[in-house]
Design a protein around this motif. Sequence first.
Motif, PDB file in Angstrom:
ATOM      1  N   VAL A   1      73.041  44.615  42.826  1.00 52.02           N
ATOM      2  CA  VAL A   1      72.005  44.870  41.660  1.00 52.02           C
ATOM      3  C   VAL A   1      70.913  44.875  41.458  1.00 52.02           C
ATOM      4  N   GLY A   2      71.255  42.921  41.967  1.00 51.07           N
ATOM      5  CA  GLY A   2      70.094  42.228  41.551  1.00 51.07           C
ATOM      6  C   GLY A   2      68.693  42.860  42.781  1.00 51.07           C
ATOM      7  N   LEU A   3      69.334  43.214  44.208  1.00 51.67           N
ATOM      8  CA  LEU A   3      68.168  43.471  44.883  1.00 51.67           C
ATOM      9  C   LEU A   3      67.941  45.209  44.315  1.00 51.67           C
ATOM     10  N   ALA A   4      68.722  45.923  44.236  1.00 51.02           N
ATOM     11  CA  ALA A   4      68.225  47.412  43.575  1.00 51.02           C
ATOM     12  C   ALA A   4      66.837  46.655  42.646  1.00 51.02           C
ATOM     13  N   ALA A   5      67.746  46.418  41.317  1.00 44.49           N
ATOM     14  CA  ALA A   5      66.177  45.888  40.719  1.00 44.49           C
ATOM     15  C   ALA A   5      64.748  45.688  40.782  1.00 44.49           C
ATOM     16  N   TYR A   6      65.003  43.806  41.865  1.00 49.60           N
ATOM     17  CA  TYR A   6      64.039  43.646  42.619  1.00 49.60           C
ATOM     18  C   TYR A   6      63.579  44.772  43.215  1.00 49.60           C
ATOM     19  N   LEU A   7      63.611  45.661  44.465  1.00 48.14           N
ATOM     20  CA  LEU A   7      62.929  46.519  44.920  1.00 48.14           C
ATOM     21  C   LEU A   7      62.887  47.498  44.458  1.00 48.14           C
ATOM     22  N   ALA A   8      63.001  48.064  43.132  1.00 48.48           N
ATOM     23  CA  ALA A   8      62.916  49.556  41.939  1.00 48.48           C
ATOM     24  C   ALA A   8      61.064  48.599  41.511  1.00 48.48           C
ATOM     25  N   GLY A   9      61.284  47.638  40.768  1.00 45.68           N
ATOM     26  CA  GLY A   9      60.974  46.758  40.316  1.00 45.68           C
ATOM     27  C   GLY A   9      59.257  46.690  41.230  1.00 45.68           C
ATOM     28  N   THR A  10      59.613  45.957  42.536  1.00 45.02           N
ATOM     29  CA  THR A  10      58.213  45.579  43.343  1.00 45.02           C
ATOM     30  C   THR A  10      57.769  47.433  43.749  1.00 45.02           C
ATOM     31  N   PHE A  11      58.401  48.181  43.508  1.00 43.27           N
ATOM     32  CA  PHE A  11      58.259  49.521  44.042  1.00 43.27           C
ATOM     33  C   PHE A  11      56.973  49.970  43.094  1.00 43.27           C
ATOM     34  N   PHE A  12      58.034  50.400  41.632  1.00 48.75           N
ATOM     35  CA  PHE A  12      56.945  50.813  40.282  1.00 48.75           C
ATOM     36  C   PHE A  12      55.595  49.877  39.899  1.00 48.75           C
ATOM     37  N   ILE A  13      55.760  49.126  40.471  1.00 49.17           N
ATOM     38  CA  ILE A  13      54.152  47.813  40.385  1.00 49.17           C
ATOM     39  C   ILE A  13      52.972  48.453  41.392  1.00 49.17           C
ATOM     40  N   ILE A  14      53.404  48.765  43.442  1.00 45.32           N
ATOM     41  CA  ILE A  14      52.979  49.238  43.695  1.00 45.32           C
ATOM     42  C   ILE A  14      52.467  51.088  43.332  1.00 45.32           C
ATOM     43  N   GLY A  15      53.418  51.323  43.066  1.00 44.75           N
ATOM     44  CA  GLY A  15      52.895  53.002  42.548  1.00 44.75           C
ATOM     45  C   GLY A  15      51.710  52.452  41.761  1.00 44.75           C
ATOM     46  N   LEU A  16      52.360  51.588  40.490  1.00 45.29           N
ATOM     47  CA  LEU A  16      51.785  51.424  39.183  1.00 45.29           C
ATOM     48  C   LEU A  16      49.858  51.204  39.979  1.00 45.29           C
TER      49      LEU A  16
END
Length: 241
Positions: free
Chosen positions: A111-126
């Motif tokens: 779960v932590g890895l999924a949340a971390y990757l999601a946050g990373t991709f959201f920042i890259i997308g922003l």
Amino acid sequence: LPSGHGYATYRVRVRLPAGARDLALRITTVGTAYRLYVDGHLLAQAGRVSTRREGAEAAYLPLIVPLPPQTDDEFVLQLQASNFHYANGGLWEPLWIGDQHALQAERELRVGLAAYLAGTFFIIGLYHLVLWLIRRDDFSALAFALLSAAVGVRGLATDETYLVELIPGIRWETVVRVEFLSMLLMLGSAWAFVRGLFPDAVPKALANGLGACSFVFATLVIFLDVDGFSRLLPGMQAILV
């Protein structure tokens, strides 16, 4: 009944090593409702199991359920499952039994890895969205922003179905639509990104064709019910390949 619809009971006798204690069961996703019993006692459930569609209710609910302290070294594990809402039903993944703390730690890591990757991709997308707002002629930046957002959202919808915990009360149908739509957005935006970078190397007809396929499938996902568009998954996977 359509293929994949129906109900079933899985039953297995489990023999534990002598002295095994503090054990738990790890349940991921079952298509699409289940009840789990240990020696006839209800231990966990998700959705509503039924022999007819009218009484059935689908749900995703990954769980780690401790075995009752009074459980003997040998017990009967019984799982009742039904599915009337998705193309495929039944046990999609195995049940795991092991040390409760180890299973919990593994789930928290995933779960932590999924949340971390999601946050990373959201920042890259922003970041790439801001680049596109500054340079509107650079369409590849917008395409990569959409691709990053789709990857992040899909991870939340599939990895341990963390979206269910992140948004309490979210409907099962919404989770499945998010899973499918993010996959299709990944396909269309990836090709748009590559063509934006290398317009002479990527045939326009190929990029437009894949984009059109993604759009058609996405429209069907939005307007059909889950049972209807989930049967189109092999076609979507063929386009992805």
